[in-house]
Design a protein around this motif. Structure first.
Motif, PDB file in Angstrom:
ATOM      1  N   GLU A 255     -12.142 -24.695   0.901  1.00 56.19           N
ATOM      2  CA  GLU A 255     -10.914 -24.627   0.090  1.00 56.19           C
ATOM      3  C   GLU A 255     -10.575 -23.182  -0.271  1.00 56.19           C
ATOM      4  OE1 GLU A 255     -11.665 -27.190  -3.222  1.00 56.19           O
ATOM      5  OE2 GLU A 255     -11.438 -29.011  -2.014  1.00 56.19           O
ATOM      6  N   ARG A 256     -11.588 -22.408  -0.599  1.00 57.09           N
ATOM      7  CA  ARG A 256     -11.349 -20.997  -0.923  1.00 57.09           C
ATOM      8  C   ARG A 256     -10.817 -20.234   0.286  1.00 57.09           C
ATOM      9  NH1 ARG A 256     -16.390 -18.881  -4.623  1.00 57.09           N
ATOM     10  NH2 ARG A 256     -16.149 -20.404  -6.297  1.00 57.09           N
ATOM     11  N   ALA A 257     -11.355 -20.533   1.463  1.00 61.43           N
ATOM     12  CA  ALA A 257     -10.881 -19.870   2.675  1.00 61.43           C
ATOM     13  C   ALA A 257      -9.419 -20.224   2.926  1.00 61.43           C
ATOM     14  CB  ALA A 257     -11.740 -20.261   3.866  1.00 61.43           C
ATOM     15  N   THR A 258      -9.067 -21.490   2.707  1.00 62.22           N
ATOM     16  CA  THR A 258      -7.674 -21.915   2.874  1.00 62.22           C
ATOM     17  C   THR A 258      -6.785 -21.199   1.867  1.00 62.22           C
ATOM     18  OG1 THR A 258      -8.395 -24.079   3.661  1.00 62.22           O
ATOM     19  CG2 THR A 258      -6.139 -23.912   2.879  1.00 62.22           C
ATOM     20  N   ASP A 259      -7.256 -21.108   0.615  1.00 65.84           N
ATOM     21  CA  ASP A 259      -6.490 -20.403  -0.416  1.00 65.84           C
ATOM     22  C   ASP A 259      -6.338 -18.921  -0.066  1.00 65.84           C
ATOM     23  OD1 ASP A 259      -6.293 -22.759  -1.812  1.00 65.84           O
ATOM     24  OD2 ASP A 259      -7.852 -22.252  -3.287  1.00 65.84           O
ATOM     25  N   SER A 260      -7.399 -18.323   0.466  1.00 61.25           N
ATOM     26  CA  SER A 260      -7.342 -16.908   0.850  1.00 61.25           C
ATOM     27  C   SER A 260      -6.342 -16.687   1.973  1.00 61.25           C
ATOM     28  CB  SER A 260      -8.721 -16.423   1.291  1.00 61.25           C
ATOM     29  OG  SER A 260      -9.618 -16.437   0.213  1.00 61.25           O
ATOM     30  N   ALA A 261      -6.327 -17.600   2.935  1.00 63.19           N
ATOM     31  CA  ALA A 261      -5.374 -17.472   4.046  1.00 63.19           C
ATOM     32  C   ALA A 261      -3.951 -17.601   3.528  1.00 63.19           C
ATOM     33  CB  ALA A 261      -5.658 -18.531   5.104  1.00 63.19           C
ATOM     34  N   ALA A 262      -3.725 -18.541   2.630  1.00 61.85           N
ATOM     35  CA  ALA A 262      -2.389 -18.713   2.053  1.00 61.85           C
ATOM     36  C   ALA A 262      -1.986 -17.468   1.262  1.00 61.85           C
ATOM     37  CB  ALA A 262      -2.363 -19.945   1.156  1.00 61.85           C
ATOM     38  N   ALA A 263      -2.933 -16.897   0.543  1.00 63.43           N
ATOM     39  CA  ALA A 263      -2.639 -15.684  -0.227  1.00 63.43           C
ATOM     40  C   ALA A 263      -2.280 -14.524   0.703  1.00 63.43           C
ATOM     41  CB  ALA A 263      -3.836 -15.314  -1.094  1.00 63.43           C
ATOM     42  N   ARG A 264      -2.981 -14.427   1.839  1.00 62.07           N
ATOM     43  CA  ARG A 264      -2.652 -13.358   2.799  1.00 62.07           C
ATOM     44  C   ARG A 264      -1.251 -13.551   3.374  1.00 62.07           C
ATOM     45  NH1 ARG A 264      -8.056 -14.025   3.989  1.00 62.07           N
ATOM     46  NH2 ARG A 264      -7.665 -15.411   5.753  1.00 62.07           N
ATOM     47  N   VAL A 265      -0.883 -14.793   3.660  1.00 64.53           N
ATOM     48  CA  VAL A 265       0.466 -15.074   4.175  1.00 64.53           C
ATOM     49  C   VAL A 265       1.512 -14.694   3.131  1.00 64.53           C
ATOM     50  CG1 VAL A 265       2.041 -16.926   4.851  1.00 64.53           C
ATOM     51  CG2 VAL A 265      -0.255 -16.838   5.810  1.00 64.53           C
ATOM     52  N   LEU A 266       1.261 -15.076   1.885  1.00 63.64           N
ATOM     53  CA  LEU A 266       2.205 -14.733   0.813  1.00 63.64           C
ATOM     54  C   LEU A 266       2.300 -13.226   0.617  1.00 63.64           C
ATOM     55  CD1 LEU A 266       1.392 -17.474  -1.855  1.00 63.64           C
ATOM     56  CD2 LEU A 266       3.460 -17.270  -0.469  1.00 63.64           C
ATOM     57  N   ALA A 267       1.179 -12.538   0.681  1.00 65.59           N
ATOM     58  CA  ALA A 267       1.183 -11.079   0.512  1.00 65.59           C
ATOM     59  C   ALA A 267       1.959 -10.411   1.634  1.00 65.59           C
ATOM     60  CB  ALA A 267      -0.251 -10.553   0.467  1.00 65.59           C
ATOM     61  N   ALA A 268       1.789 -10.911   2.863  1.00 63.57           N
ATOM     62  CA  ALA A 268       2.532 -10.333   3.991  1.00 63.57           C
ATOM     63  C   ALA A 268       4.029 -10.561   3.807  1.00 63.57           C
ATOM     64  CB  ALA A 268       2.053 -10.942   5.302  1.00 63.57           C
ATOM     65  N   GLY A 269       4.406 -11.743   3.339  1.00 65.52           N
ATOM     66  CA  GLY A 269       5.823 -12.025   3.083  1.00 65.52           C
ATOM     67  C   GLY A 269       6.379 -11.141   1.988  1.00 65.52           C
ATOM     68  N   ALA A 270       5.595 -10.949   0.935  1.00 66.86           N
ATOM     69  CA  ALA A 270       6.045 -10.084  -0.159  1.00 66.86           C
ATOM     70  C   ALA A 270       6.206  -8.648   0.320  1.00 66.86           C
ATOM     71  CB  ALA A 270       5.047 -10.149  -1.319  1.00 66.86           C
ATOM     72  N   ASP A 271       5.296  -8.196   1.183  1.00 66.56           N
ATOM     73  CA  ASP A 271       5.384  -6.846   1.725  1.00 66.56           C
ATOM     74  C   ASP A 271       6.669  -6.670   2.536  1.00 66.56           C
ATOM     75  OD1 ASP A 271       4.226  -4.217   2.205  1.00 66.56           O
ATOM     76  OD2 ASP A 271       4.023  -4.896   4.285  1.00 66.56           O
ATOM     77  N   ARG A 272       7.005  -7.669   3.349  1.00 62.88           N
ATOM     78  CA  ARG A 272       8.255  -7.609   4.125  1.00 62.88           C
ATOM     79  C   ARG A 272       9.464  -7.588   3.192  1.00 62.88           C
ATOM     80  NH1 ARG A 272       5.442 -11.104   7.428  1.00 62.88           N
ATOM     81  NH2 ARG A 272       6.349 -12.917   6.401  1.00 62.88           N
ATOM     82  N   ASP A 273       9.415  -8.432   2.145  1.00 62.21           N
ATOM     83  CA  ASP A 273      10.531  -8.475   1.198  1.00 62.21           C
ATOM     84  C   ASP A 273      10.718  -7.127   0.511  1.00 62.21           C
ATOM     85  OD1 ASP A 273      10.919 -11.123   1.839  1.00 62.21           O
ATOM     86  OD2 ASP A 273       9.988 -11.920   0.021  1.00 62.21           O
ATOM     87  N   VAL A 274       9.635  -6.522   0.103  1.00 60.47           N
ATOM     88  CA  VAL A 274       9.704  -5.211  -0.560  1.00 60.47           C
ATOM     89  C   VAL A 274      10.270  -4.171   0.397  1.00 60.47           C
ATOM     90  CG1 VAL A 274       8.297  -3.329  -1.498  1.00 60.47           C
ATOM     91  CG2 VAL A 274       7.912  -5.671  -2.264  1.00 60.47           C
ATOM     92  N   SER A 275       9.857  -4.226   1.651  1.00 59.74           N
ATOM     93  CA  SER A 275      10.376  -3.275   2.639  1.00 59.74           C
ATOM     94  C   SER A 275      11.878  -3.445   2.819  1.00 59.74           C
ATOM     95  CB  SER A 275       9.668  -3.471   3.985  1.00 59.74           C
ATOM     96  OG  SER A 275       8.318  -3.129   3.879  1.00 59.74           O
ATOM     97  N   GLU A 276      12.340  -4.700   2.862  1.00 58.38           N
ATOM     98  CA  GLU A 276      13.776  -4.958   3.002  1.00 58.38           C
ATOM     99  C   GLU A 276      14.545  -4.455   1.783  1.00 58.38           C
ATOM    100  OE1 GLU A 276      14.342  -9.094   3.813  1.00 58.38           O
ATOM    101  OE2 GLU A 276      13.185  -9.012   5.682  1.00 58.38           O
ATOM    102  N   VAL A 277      14.004  -4.689   0.599  1.00 60.86           N
ATOM    103  CA  VAL A 277      14.677  -4.233  -0.623  1.00 60.86           C
ATOM    104  C   VAL A 277      14.748  -2.713  -0.646  1.00 60.86           C
ATOM    105  CG1 VAL A 277      14.439  -4.090  -3.141  1.00 60.86           C
ATOM    106  CG2 VAL A 277      14.156  -6.281  -1.982  1.00 60.86           C
ATOM    107  N   ARG A 278      13.653  -2.059  -0.236  1.00 58.30           N
ATOM    108  CA  ARG A 278      13.667  -0.585  -0.192  1.00 58.30           C
ATOM    109  C   ARG A 278      14.712  -0.077   0.785  1.00 58.30           C
ATOM    110  NH1 ARG A 278       7.213   0.739  -0.404  1.00 58.30           N
ATOM    111  NH2 ARG A 278       7.005   0.485  -2.646  1.00 58.30           N
ATOM    112  N   ALA A 279      14.835  -0.721   1.937  1.00 60.28           N
ATOM    113  CA  ALA A 279      15.829  -0.300   2.924  1.00 60.28           C
ATOM    114  C   ALA A 279      17.241  -0.468   2.358  1.00 60.28           C
ATOM    115  CB  ALA A 279      15.664  -1.100   4.217  1.00 60.28           C
ATOM    116  N   GLU A 280      17.488  -1.587   1.682  1.00 55.03           N
ATOM    117  CA  GLU A 280      18.803  -1.803   1.077  1.00 55.03           C
ATOM    118  C   GLU A 280      19.065  -0.785  -0.032  1.00 55.03           C
ATOM    119  OE1 GLU A 280      19.801  -5.797  -0.057  1.00 55.03           O
ATOM    120  OE2 GLU A 280      18.745  -6.610   1.683  1.00 55.03           O
ATOM    121  N   LEU A 281      18.050  -0.483  -0.804  1.00 58.89           N
ATOM    122  CA  LEU A 281      18.203   0.507  -1.872  1.00 58.89           C
ATOM    123  C   LEU A 281      18.531   1.878  -1.299  1.00 58.89           C
ATOM    124  CD1 LEU A 281      18.083   1.180  -4.864  1.00 58.89           C
ATOM    125  CD2 LEU A 281      15.627   1.508  -4.620  1.00 58.89           C
TER     126      LEU A 281
END
Length: 93
Positions: free
Chosen positions: A22-48
């Motif tokens: 379960e922890r491994a599954t949670d860790s994988a989900a957290a990595r996916v969310l972190a990667a998505g957040a990183d992309r979102d931040v990059s897009e916001v910076r580009a728009e800014l």
């Protein structure tokens, strides 16, 4: 007794394996969310950066317009001064 002890140890190991899975599954989900957040931040910076560029261009336009207006008013003031001077000459004659 040994069988009972072995059974408890196996049950405990099974619970640990389930927990780790379960922890491994949670860790994988957290990595996916972190990667998505990183992309979102990059897009916001580009728009800014794009918005900042547009605002800087607008500011430069305003500076240029201000200078053009100052030059225009100076020309009008000079012309009005000449007209007033000519009108004053005409009244004296």
């Amino acid at each position: 007794m040994a069988d009972e002890d072995l059974r408890r140890r196996v049950e405990r190991l099974e619970r640990l394996v389930t927990d780790l899975s379960e922890r491994a599954t949670d860790s994988a989900a957290a990595r996916v969310l972190a990667a998505g957040a990183d992309r979102d931040v990059s897009e916001v910076r580009a728009e800014l950066r794009a918005h900042t560029g547009a605002l800087n261009a607008l500011r430069q336009d305003q500076v240029d317009l201000r200078e053009e207006m100052r030059q225009g008013f100076a020309t009008v003031n000079t012309s009005l001064g000449q007209i007033i001077e000519l009108l004053g000459r005409g009244e004296r004659q």
